[in-house]
Every structure is written in structure tokens, then in C-alpha cells.
Design an enzyme around this catalytic site. Sequence first.
Site, short mmCIF file in Angstrom:
data_model
loop_
_atom_site.label_atom_id
_atom_site.label_comp_id
_atom_site.label_asym_id
_atom_site.label_seq_id
_atom_site.Cartn_x
_atom_site.Cartn_y
_atom_site.Cartn_z
N ASP A 1 53.16 68.80 49.03
CA ASP A 1 52.00 68.39 49.81
C ASP A 1 50.72 68.95 49.19
OD1 ASP A 1 50.79 67.38 52.38
OD2 ASP A 1 50.32 69.52 52.60
N GLU B 1 51.85 65.25 45.44
CA GLU B 1 50.73 64.55 46.07
C GLU B 1 49.49 65.10 45.35
OE1 GLU B 1 49.11 63.53 50.55
OE2 GLU B 1 49.69 65.60 50.12
#
Length: 689
Positions: A339, A376
Site C-alpha cells: 500500500d 501501489e
Amino acid sequence: MSEQSKEGRSSPLGATVSSDGTNFSVYSKHAKRIELLLFDCVDDARPVRAISIDPATNRTYHYWHVFVPGVKAGQIYAYRVDGAFDPLSGMRFDPAKVLLDPYGRGAVVPKNYSRDAARLKGDNAGTAVKSVVTDPRTYDWEGDAPLKTPSSQTIVYEMHVRGFTCHTSSGVAGGKRGTFAGLIEKIPYLKELGVTAVELMPVFQFDAQDAPSGRVNYWGYAPVSFFAPHQAYSSCQDALGPLDEFRDMVKALHRAGLEVILDVVFNHTAEGNHDGPTLSFRGLDNPTYYILEQDRARYANYSGTGNTLNANHPIVRRMILDSLRYWVKEMHVDGFRFDLAAILERDESGQLMPNPPVLWDIESDPELAGTKLMAEAWDAAGLYEVGSFVGDSWKEWNGRFRDDVRSFFRGEEGSVTRFADRLIGSPAIYGHEEREAEQSVNFVTCHDGFTLNDLVSYNSKHNEANGENNRDGANDNRSWNCGVEGPTDDPGVEKLRNRQVKNFLTVTMLSGGMPMLLMGDEVRRTQRGNNNAYCQDNETSWFDWTLLTKHADILRFATLLNARRVLRDPERERRRVSLNQLLRGLNLAWHGVKLNQPDWGENSHSIAFTVEIREERLLFHVILNAYWEPLDFELPRLDSSGENPWRRWIDTALDSPHDILEWAKAELLHGYNYRAESRSVVMLYGYLV
């Protein structure tokens, strides 16, 4: 220190069980005093034992350690740490707070857990999350090992453990709904759907109270531990139950041929900003674990959640690497999605590093070799590294694929050139790196944003239920409601929405790259227009299993698409064929309505291409018409005799079951023209003679 405890050793960190007791080791450079607390029950307001760790005899370097005889797996424990409280110098020690072990392999949450009690003054022993001593050696893996599925044959299914089976329609018994055990019961569905990997939204222990008042943190992007599985996701609520149930799930998924990828959050923790709670890292060594602003009293906030983990500090870097190794070696996971991974490129002052140590450590670690690593590649402060993320093996969530595919199918001007590039693996983004096609993780939807149903049903977000006056969530959704905002009984609008959903599924599954589907998109799951349902632990977010019947045509379509996708050549990956090499060998030709005359203009809304798969002696011809009227397209001749006609596999404008056919039963066509209806995708194939 008690006479019954011993000096212990600095390594390994955390709680390590042996035949005669447990060694505890924790890092703190600036602490003056540390106590190890042992509890009989998670709700106890007082420890049954408090063992003071002597800094003279039980401290090696900045590691505080003690061996406690007789302590076994299942023992609940925590720490109290004393030192300076001087926010202007970055110090935030609070000896009244009970702290989790950063290396604790298990965690338990009291019934009356209070985030506020960890934030306000006073003792919070009775309401604090606590660590659990574990012994990973006792679990029988029965020969299980990570699957190492070739990337070329991988289809990722992003899902939420709780949301997958929490709905009453799941058919899972009440005590197992929303748990690892509940997911096990639904493995046959995943297998039939044809995905090859589940990407689980955060399963590390997180703080569900890290949310606006009256709401919960449903998504789980609020970690308090990087080693312990989330207790609430276990149907067995004893201290060691979550570990065994997680491993049971991994083992069952592997037996079904499904990989397990974890969405990991190493960019921030649930301790929030300067007004946040003291749960672990802040109370152990605040300036080590966090990036602080220049005045040291405030936290840098590149995550958008109040703080930023100091990931390139040697101690934090080692913790991240140890966490990943643990989940691979002891918990048998197959990969990780990081993330806001761009944050891991920042140094302790927040500046971008050309060669961030933590990312290279992860990539080059021999114990993680072969593990799928997905980034990401952006953060909440504007850093966007898609196409330029460091390393030689990181795959990237391709946010540009999402945006450009959405733009094309909603009829935006000037989108066709970018869209065409995304179809063939995004060489304009990734070609310079000479990497494999699957470097690009292709998705149109994910947990963050509209579901696929809502992408074709809403022009605007509808996040009022989140309590922020619809200010939260992205405004740039590139969605189109097909003429009506929200649910409708209009059969024409519904038919168009079905077509658009199939268009998105087709392009995601057949483009160059590694495809990812969002949980429920295969049956048009809706969040009623909420594009930021992070705090919606209810039917807004849960998988409604009645949709399998309501949208059986979409499910059938997705299943047949997946079945063809996994037949891709795995040898290409072993030969290390790059995206550029692959494209050079494909014999690719672009067309418009006329052969070899593609329209790349600003006003173009259609494109077609022919590609040859030499290994299979197969030709594909794909027509993509995002125009609002039908268009007639010329088709190439397969040979001079015309006796080897094209076969129609997909036409998203047709009703089910003609929209997609079983591969071997594709319909023979005659002639060399094809009418593609408005807003449709057509895929034909033929064999070379």
C-alpha cells in the site's frame, strides 16, 4: 528483576519459545526503563507478573531482553516503557500505557478495547491490545509450500476477508461468517470463477476504532502489528486461534491451486498524528519508527492518515524485512501488495531517495526470491512513480490503465492512443525497462473507488453515509451512468450497463499485463455509489451472494474469460521474454473501420487490431467500439482461398449466452465485414494454415 527470570539474549526479536521458557527481546534506543508484563486474561486490568528488565545486565546495544522460565505459547504479554516525554525533541514515552511488542506474532483485543484510553492520560492496561507468545513449530503444514504460479497465468482477485462471507446470503454459519474459516468454505466458488490468486485486504492486526466517531475502520489500513493476524477474522477467539485458522486457510487455498497475496501497510500505523493513541511504536521509540517534521513534535503525513513510518531507518527496515520473511516462511504466503509503496522511497526527511535501501533489501533478499511483489507506486502527498518505481522485479498497480480504459469506454475525446497502448502492456510506460509484460498489474476497479457496477451506474460519488458531507473519496472517477443516476428498472439502461461491464472485464483480462478483479465485480456488486467505503462494515461493502443468480450472465462471462486467460504460455516467463520482445514477435497490426487505417485522431472512439500468436498458430482480431453508433469493420483475410473463416468468441453487444462462447464452440463467420454495435467489444479468432 525476578530471581526466576534470566538475562536472555538480544536475538531473535519478539518472544521466542524454547523447551524451558521464552526469551523476550525488544528495541528501544531512548528508553530509561522497560517492564515486561504477563497477563492471565486479555481483559485483566493488572498483570499477573511485572518483570523489570535491568538496563545493566539485560540490555545489549539498544535491545532489551529477558528470559522467563516456564512461559509457553499462548501467554499474553505487553510492555511498559519509561523515558522522556518531550515532544519538541520527538520523545513521547508514557509509562502508563501498555504497549504491543512490534515483533509479537499474535495479538488479542479486550472486549472493552479503547482507542481513547490509549490517547488520554492514565493507565490503560485493561483496555489495551496485547501480544501473544506463539510457537510456529507446532503447526503441521502437511507438505504445503508457496505455489509460484507463473505471472503469465496469474489472475488476481482482490477481496476483503470479512466482506466476502459476512452477508447472510453467503450460506456460511453465523460463527464463521467474515472469517478465515468462512473464506475456506467459499474456495469452490473461487476455483470455479477461475481466478488463481486472492489478494487479501489487510489481515495484520489493525485498530478498527481508527475511524470517525460512530464508525469503524472496515478496510483495515490501520495496522498496529506487522506480524500478528487480525484476531477478529478468526472464528476461534482464543489467543492462538487466529494463527492456526489463517494457516488452515492458506493451506486450503494452496490445495485448490490458489495463491495468497497480502495487502501490506508499511507506510503508516494506527497511532495517527500528534494527538493519536500510544499503542506500540510511539511509546517504544518514537523518533526511530516515524518520520517527524522539523519541529519534531509533529508527524510527517505522506500517507494521509496522520503519520509516516520511517521505513528506511535501519531498525524499521529490518522489521519490515523480518515481517515479510515471517509471512513467507512461517505462514506460507505467496506475495505482497504494498500500500502506498512510493512512501518507502522517502528518507527520514521525506525526500525521495534514488536507491531506497528498504526496497532493495526486499527485492534482493534470497528468502523472498520468487515471491510476488506488487507496488501501489504512489503516495498521498503527490509522489507518482508508475513506470519509474525502483527495482528489477517489482510489479506495479497500473493506475494509468484504470484511468485510460475508463476514459475510452465513456467516450472521452483524445483517449484512443493511450487506450491502445494499455491494451498491449503499456509499452509507453514500461518499455524502457525491458521487463516482462506482467510488470503492469491491470485493473479497472479496486477497493478504493467505485465497484464495476457503480462505475457504469453513477456519474458522481455518493459518500454521505461516511459522515464527511461527501467530501471524502476521489472526485476524478471517469465514470458514466449510462443515462440514469443509480439503480433503474429501465431495461435499455440495464442492457447498456451489462455491456459496459463486459467491455471492462474483456479488456482487463485480455490486455498485456497481469489482470486483477475486484471482489464481486463478476456479479455487479454495488456500494450504492460510495467510492470510499472504508468505514462501511455493513451491506454496503459485503458480498451479496444473491447476485450470483441475479447477474448469472456476467458471472458466466467472467468465468469463460478467466478460463482462456490461464492458458497463456508459462514458458515465456522462464525464457525471460520482455514486453518489447513479445510485441516485436506478435506481428501486430492496427486498424480502423478500414484495414490498416487506424484513426488516432482526437475524435476517434474506436480501434481494431490483429495479432498473431505464433506458438499456437492463432490469429486474434479485436474490435473495440466506444462510439455511440454501430460501425462496420473490415476483417483481414486469413488465407487466399477464404476457406478458413473467422470464429466469433466474444461480442459484448449480444445477449447471453451468445456474448461469449466456449472456446471450442466459437461461431463460424462468413465474409470479411463485421458490424460492431455501439459501445461494444468483439473478439474473433482463426487458425493459420
